[in-house]
Enzyme design. Sequence first.
Site, mmCIF file in Angstrom:
data_model
loop_
_atom_site.group_PDB
_atom_site.id
_atom_site.type_symbol
_atom_site.label_atom_id
_atom_site.label_comp_id
_atom_site.label_asym_id
_atom_site.label_seq_id
_atom_site.Cartn_x
_atom_site.Cartn_y
_atom_site.Cartn_z
ATOM 1 N N MET A 16 48.563 54.048 48.314
ATOM 2 C CA MET A 16 47.098 53.960 48.156
ATOM 3 C C MET A 16 46.666 54.411 46.760
ATOM 4 S SD MET A 16 44.159 55.518 50.635
ATOM 5 C CE MET A 16 44.652 57.227 50.540
ATOM 6 N N TYR A 23 54.427 69.246 56.330
ATOM 7 C CA TYR A 23 54.037 68.435 55.161
ATOM 8 C C TYR A 23 53.643 69.346 53.997
ATOM 9 C CZ TYR A 23 50.966 65.585 52.189
ATOM 10 O OH TYR A 23 50.364 64.985 51.113
HETATM 11 N N1 LIG Z 1 46.376 60.639 51.268
HETATM 12 C C1 LIG Z 1 45.822 61.840 51.100
HETATM 13 O O1 LIG Z 1 44.788 62.166 51.701
HETATM 14 C C2 LIG Z 1 46.445 62.819 50.145
HETATM 15 C C3 LIG Z 1 45.848 64.089 49.989
HETATM 16 C C4 LIG Z 1 46.413 64.997 49.101
HETATM 17 C C5 LIG Z 1 47.533 64.641 48.362
HETATM 18 N N2 LIG Z 1 48.100 63.406 48.535
HETATM 19 C C6 LIG Z 1 49.286 63.085 47.723
HETATM 20 O O2 LIG Z 1 48.915 61.998 46.889
HETATM 21 C C7 LIG Z 1 50.054 61.166 46.635
HETATM 22 C C8 LIG Z 1 49.697 59.720 46.924
HETATM 23 O O3 LIG Z 1 49.277 59.636 48.282
HETATM 24 P P1 LIG Z 1 48.958 58.228 48.976
HETATM 25 O O4 LIG Z 1 47.941 58.496 50.018
HETATM 26 O O5 LIG Z 1 48.738 57.182 47.935
HETATM 27 O O6 LIG Z 1 50.348 57.981 49.722
HETATM 28 P P2 LIG Z 1 50.932 56.633 50.326
HETATM 29 O O7 LIG Z 1 49.891 55.571 50.407
HETATM 30 O O8 LIG Z 1 51.660 57.026 51.565
HETATM 31 O O9 LIG Z 1 51.959 56.191 49.196
HETATM 32 C C9 LIG Z 1 53.182 56.842 48.998
HETATM 33 C C10 LIG Z 1 54.166 55.827 48.477
HETATM 34 O O10 LIG Z 1 55.436 56.468 48.323
HETATM 35 C C11 LIG Z 1 56.424 55.603 48.831
HETATM 36 N N3 LIG Z 1 57.642 56.318 49.221
HETATM 37 C C12 LIG Z 1 57.883 56.990 50.371
HETATM 38 N N4 LIG Z 1 59.146 57.445 50.384
HETATM 39 C C13 LIG Z 1 59.716 57.058 49.199
HETATM 40 C C14 LIG Z 1 61.015 57.203 48.636
HETATM 41 N N5 LIG Z 1 61.988 57.848 49.290
HETATM 42 N N6 LIG Z 1 61.249 56.667 47.420
HETATM 43 C C15 LIG Z 1 60.276 56.008 46.751
HETATM 44 N N7 LIG Z 1 59.036 55.811 47.245
HETATM 45 C C16 LIG Z 1 58.764 56.334 48.465
HETATM 46 C C17 LIG Z 1 55.752 54.961 50.018
HETATM 47 O O11 LIG Z 1 56.466 53.808 50.424
HETATM 48 P P3 LIG Z 1 56.421 53.392 52.009
HETATM 49 O O12 LIG Z 1 55.000 53.069 52.302
HETATM 50 O O13 LIG Z 1 57.360 52.231 52.044
HETATM 51 O O14 LIG Z 1 56.905 54.608 52.765
HETATM 52 C C18 LIG Z 1 54.368 54.650 49.446
HETATM 53 O O15 LIG Z 1 54.338 53.414 48.769
HETATM 54 C C19 LIG Z 1 51.187 61.726 47.505
HETATM 55 O O16 LIG Z 1 52.001 62.536 46.700
HETATM 56 C C20 LIG Z 1 50.473 62.592 48.530
HETATM 57 O O17 LIG Z 1 51.292 63.656 48.976
HETATM 58 C C21 LIG Z 1 47.587 62.504 49.399
#
Ligand SMILES: NC(=O)c1ccc[n+]([C@@H]2O[C@H](COP(=O)([O-])OP(=O)(O)OC[C@H]3O[C@@H](n4cnc5c(N)ncnc54)[C@H](OP(=O)(O)O)[C@@H]3O)[C@@H](O)[C@H]2O)c1
Length: 292
Positions: free
Chosen positions: A11, A133
């Site tokens: 995302m 997490y």
């Molecule tokens: N979403 C929130 O509310 C939130 C809040 C605070 C912090 N964050 C942090 O912000 C960052 C981005 O979040 P997001 O919501 O954009 O997350 P997301 O949509 O889940 O995207 C994470 C990406 O990482 C990929 N991934 C997972 N395992 C992997 C691996 N082993 N090697 C390479 N790529 C891998 C996923 O692929 P797949 O989809 O194929 O698994 C996905 O494309 C993350 O670090 C998260 O911890 C998020």
Amino acid sequence: MRIFVTGAQGMLGQDLVPVLLAAGDEVIPSDMLPSEARGFVPLDITDLEATKRAIALARPDVVVHCAAYTNVDGAEADPDTAYRVNALGTWNVALACQETGASMLLVSTDYVFDGEKGSAYDEYDVPNPRSVYGRSKYAGEQHLQQVLGQFYIVRTAWLYGHHGKNFAETILKAAAERPELKVVNDQWGCPTWTRDLAEAISRIIRTGRYGIYHATGQGECTWMDFARKIVELGGLNTPVLPQSTEELNRPAPRPRYSVMRNRALELSGLMALPNWEESLRDYFQCRRFTLV
Ligand SMILES: NC(=O)c1ccc[n+]([C@@H]2O[C@H](COP(=O)([O-])OP(=O)(O)OC[C@H]3O[C@@H](n4cnc5c(N)ncnc54)[C@H](OP(=O)(O)O)[C@@H]3O)[C@@H](O)[C@H]2O)c1
């Protein structure tokens, strides 16, 4: 700058890549199972040798590490996967950066805090994560700090964006289908639009002021307040009623009050993110043009 982005299909990643391209950067996007798009590097960050090879080949100035295992409840049932991706994976990316001399930005989370402080957390507060997490993301922060001197840790919260599973779209769909919604009203935080965070990341990586940053939408609200605003801006009038965390009974404990003060952005004179309600309005403006 040459910028390698992990998790570029997630995302945040999908909003970050265009923001960096618009700033004139050369971007090398990567993800676990990348699309066919040209220039996309397939990379599983849990594989150290593959991570070192991919980053050495790309020769980036900076790696923006967005990839993560983000299933907060899933992590309680499968801690090994959460730690493998969020702790070991981040460690691997940091080691690869060390070998190539790149700096690194890790996107981290408000879930590193326990939510018991009762006032906003700044970068000088000591983390005390309660969920798997949160602990696995904090482990990633620690690995990064042990390996690299030239790092940025950017903690954000309550992300929503146009790409991917997100609270705003989930609420809109539910509000269109159900007579009323119940949403948690005893957890406070800072909704953050991925596009605002992408802009902040783009500014931070150019500063050379390495360290920890909190980067969230300004202001605070509960999930219920957030949902009510989404329903209103979506032009619906479905009632949104309060629900307690206890009633919802999710597997992972959530911080009760994880409002983040963006003190490092303030102190260093970097532009803060907009107020969350302002950004949500902008999100809906964009949504009208792009998705509806
Ligand atoms: N979403 C929130 O509310 C939130 C809040 C605070 C912090 N964050 C942090 O912000 C960052 C981005 O979040 P997001 O919501 O954009 O997350 P997301 O949509 O889940 O995207 C994470 C990406 O990482 C990929 N991934 C997972 N395992 C992997 C691996 N082993 N090697 C390479 N790529 C891998 C996923 O692929 P797949 O989809 O194929 O698994 C996905 O494309 C993350 O670090 C998260 O911890 C998020």
